[in-house]
Design a protein around this motif. Structure first.
Motif, PDB file in Angstrom:
ATOM      1  N   ASP A 162     -42.976 -50.253 -21.000  1.00 42.94           N
ATOM      2  CA  ASP A 162     -42.701 -51.259 -22.006  1.00 42.94           C
ATOM      3  C   ASP A 162     -41.241 -51.242 -22.447  1.00 42.94           C
ATOM      4  N   VAL A 163     -40.356 -51.615 -21.531  1.00 40.34           N
ATOM      5  CA  VAL A 163     -38.937 -51.708 -21.852  1.00 40.34           C
ATOM      6  C   VAL A 163     -38.729 -52.949 -22.714  1.00 40.34           C
ATOM      7  N   ASN A 164     -38.226 -52.751 -23.911  1.00 38.69           N
ATOM      8  CA  ASN A 164     -37.949 -53.846 -24.835  1.00 38.69           C
ATOM      9  C   ASN A 164     -36.558 -54.395 -24.522  1.00 38.69           C
ATOM     10  N   PRO A 165     -36.423 -55.682 -24.175  1.00 41.52           N
ATOM     11  CA  PRO A 165     -35.123 -56.225 -23.797  1.00 41.52           C
ATOM     12  C   PRO A 165     -34.086 -56.171 -24.916  1.00 41.52           C
ATOM     13  N   ASN A 166     -34.515 -56.078 -26.153  1.00 40.39           N
ATOM     14  CA  ASN A 166     -33.584 -56.068 -27.283  1.00 40.39           C
ATOM     15  C   ASN A 166     -33.310 -54.678 -27.845  1.00 40.39           C
ATOM     16  N   GLN A 167     -33.941 -53.666 -27.287  1.00 39.26           N
ATOM     17  CA  GLN A 167     -33.736 -52.295 -27.756  1.00 39.26           C
ATOM     18  C   GLN A 167     -32.560 -51.658 -27.027  1.00 39.26           C
ATOM     19  N   VAL A 168     -31.880 -50.747 -27.700  1.00 41.54           N
ATOM     20  CA  VAL A 168     -30.782 -50.002 -27.093  1.00 41.54           C
ATOM     21  C   VAL A 168     -31.309 -48.634 -26.678  1.00 41.54           C
ATOM     22  N   TYR A 169     -31.034 -48.259 -25.416  1.00 44.32           N
ATOM     23  CA  TYR A 169     -31.524 -47.008 -24.851  1.00 44.32           C
ATOM     24  C   TYR A 169     -30.352 -46.083 -24.537  1.00 44.32           C
ATOM     25  N   SER A 170     -30.612 -44.798 -24.613  1.00 45.73           N
ATOM     26  CA  SER A 170     -29.616 -43.794 -24.226  1.00 45.73           C
ATOM     27  C   SER A 170     -29.810 -43.459 -22.749  1.00 45.73           C
ATOM     28  N   VAL A 171     -28.871 -42.693 -22.207  1.00 45.49           N
ATOM     29  CA  VAL A 171     -28.995 -42.214 -20.831  1.00 45.49           C
ATOM     30  C   VAL A 171     -30.275 -41.387 -20.709  1.00 45.49           C
ATOM     31  N   GLU A 172     -30.550 -40.571 -21.700  1.00 41.67           N
ATOM     32  CA  GLU A 172     -31.763 -39.746 -21.681  1.00 41.67           C
ATOM     33  C   GLU A 172     -33.016 -40.620 -21.668  1.00 41.67           C
ATOM     34  N   ASP A 173     -33.020 -41.666 -22.492  1.00 38.02           N
ATOM     35  CA  ASP A 173     -34.166 -42.578 -22.518  1.00 38.02           C
ATOM     36  C   ASP A 173     -34.395 -43.216 -21.156  1.00 38.02           C
ATOM     37  N   LEU A 174     -33.310 -43.708 -20.551  1.00 37.74           N
ATOM     38  CA  LEU A 174     -33.433 -44.382 -19.265  1.00 37.74           C
ATOM     39  C   LEU A 174     -33.879 -43.407 -18.175  1.00 37.74           C
ATOM     40  N   ALA A 175     -33.395 -42.187 -18.235  1.00 37.93           N
ATOM     41  CA  ALA A 175     -33.832 -41.175 -17.271  1.00 37.93           C
ATOM     42  C   ALA A 175     -35.342 -40.965 -17.360  1.00 37.93           C
ATOM     43  N   LYS A 176     -35.867 -40.956 -18.563  1.00 40.31           N
ATOM     44  CA  LYS A 176     -37.320 -40.797 -18.742  1.00 40.31           C
ATOM     45  C   LYS A 176     -38.072 -42.016 -18.220  1.00 40.31           C
ATOM     46  N   ILE A 177     -37.543 -43.204 -18.490  1.00 35.20           N
ATOM     47  CA  ILE A 177     -38.207 -44.427 -18.036  1.00 35.20           C
ATOM     48  C   ILE A 177     -38.264 -44.487 -16.515  1.00 35.20           C
ATOM     49  N   LEU A 178     -37.131 -44.192 -15.856  1.00 33.21           N
ATOM     50  CA  LEU A 178     -37.064 -44.253 -14.395  1.00 33.21           C
ATOM     51  C   LEU A 178     -37.573 -42.986 -13.720  1.00 33.21           C
ATOM     52  N   GLU A 179     -37.816 -41.960 -14.533  1.00 34.96           N
ATOM     53  CA  GLU A 179     -38.276 -40.664 -14.026  1.00 34.96           C
ATOM     54  C   GLU A 179     -37.286 -40.091 -13.016  1.00 34.96           C
ATOM     55  N   ILE A 180     -35.994 -40.155 -13.390  1.00 35.77           N
ATOM     56  CA  ILE A 180     -34.920 -39.562 -12.600  1.00 35.77           C
ATOM     57  C   ILE A 180     -34.065 -38.720 -13.541  1.00 35.77           C
ATOM     58  N   SER A 181     -33.113 -37.998 -13.001  1.00 38.88           N
ATOM     59  CA  SER A 181     -32.262 -37.154 -13.841  1.00 38.88           C
ATOM     60  C   SER A 181     -31.229 -37.995 -14.587  1.00 38.88           C
ATOM     61  N   GLN A 182     -30.682 -37.427 -15.644  1.00 39.77           N
ATOM     62  CA  GLN A 182     -29.628 -38.096 -16.384  1.00 39.77           C
ATOM     63  C   GLN A 182     -28.396 -38.283 -15.512  1.00 39.77           C
ATOM     64  N   GLU A 183     -28.146 -37.353 -14.605  1.00 40.23           N
ATOM     65  CA  GLU A 183     -27.022 -37.470 -13.686  1.00 40.23           C
ATOM     66  C   GLU A 183     -27.173 -38.692 -12.781  1.00 40.23           C
ATOM     67  N   GLU A 184     -28.401 -38.961 -12.341  1.00 37.45           N
ATOM     68  CA  GLU A 184     -28.646 -40.134 -11.496  1.00 37.45           C
ATOM     69  C   GLU A 184     -28.438 -41.414 -12.289  1.00 37.45           C
ATOM     70  N   VAL A 185     -28.819 -41.415 -13.563  1.00 35.68           N
ATOM     71  CA  VAL A 185     -28.580 -42.585 -14.419  1.00 35.68           C
ATOM     72  C   VAL A 185     -27.078 -42.820 -14.544  1.00 35.68           C
ATOM     73  N   LEU A 186     -26.316 -41.758 -14.729  1.00 37.78           N
ATOM     74  CA  LEU A 186     -24.864 -41.889 -14.840  1.00 37.78           C
ATOM     75  C   LEU A 186     -24.263 -42.441 -13.545  1.00 37.78           C
ATOM     76  N   LYS A 187     -24.818 -42.069 -12.398  1.00 38.19           N
ATOM     77  CA  LYS A 187     -24.353 -42.630 -11.127  1.00 38.19           C
ATOM     78  C   LYS A 187     -24.592 -44.138 -11.096  1.00 38.19           C
ATOM     79  N   LEU A 188     -25.766 -44.563 -11.549  1.00 40.17           N
ATOM     80  CA  LEU A 188     -26.077 -45.989 -11.583  1.00 40.17           C
ATOM     81  C   LEU A 188     -25.100 -46.738 -12.490  1.00 40.17           C
ATOM     82  N   ILE A 189     -24.760 -46.145 -13.621  1.00 37.71           N
ATOM     83  CA  ILE A 189     -23.807 -46.758 -14.549  1.00 37.71           C
ATOM     84  C   ILE A 189     -22.411 -46.781 -13.937  1.00 37.71           C
ATOM     85  N   ASN A 190     -21.970 -45.651 -13.426  1.00 34.16           N
ATOM     86  CA  ASN A 190     -20.618 -45.548 -12.871  1.00 34.16           C
ATOM     87  C   ASN A 190     -20.412 -46.425 -11.645  1.00 34.16           C
ATOM     88  N   ASN A 191     -21.476 -46.693 -10.892  1.00 33.76           N
ATOM     89  CA  ASN A 191     -21.390 -47.559  -9.723  1.00 33.76           C
ATOM     90  C   ASN A 191     -21.597 -49.030 -10.067  1.00 33.76           C
TER      91      ASN A 191
END
Length: 90
Positions: A36-65
């Motif tokens: 249930d990702v809310n389009p108007n909510q603000v998420y942290s890297v940690e939150d997104l890592a939990k949602i995607l079930e990946i590491s925070q480092e992988e989330v940072l790669k997605l952001i940096n790329n």
């Protein structure tokens, strides 16, 4: 962990390459949409890592790329839910 997610994590680890989730099958999208990702909510890297079930480092790669749009505020990235949904649908 489902097989599609495992493939996603393995692929991300090879040479820092990043791909869309779209080609990995319905099961991955179905499991993430249940979060249930809310389009108007603000998420942290940690939150997104939990949602995607990946590491925070992988989330940072997605952001940096540039695959996920995020804003750096006070030295930490913040991701709008709408940007997460755009990434998932790309």
């Amino acid at each position: 962990m489902n097989n599609a997610l495992r493939k996603f994590q393995i692929y991300l680890g090879i040479g820092g390459s990043v791909i869309s989730l779209a080609g990995l099958g319905y099961n991955l999208w179905k499991s993430i949409s249940k979060k249930d990702v809310n389009p108007n909510q603000v998420y942290s890297v940690e939150d997104l890592a939990k949602i995607l079930e990946i590491s925070q480092e992988e989330v940072l790669k997605l952001i940096n790329n540039g695959r996920i749009t995020a804003q750096e505020i006070g030295g930490k990235y913040k991701i709008l839910g709408n940007n997460i949904l755009s990434f998932l649908h790309s």
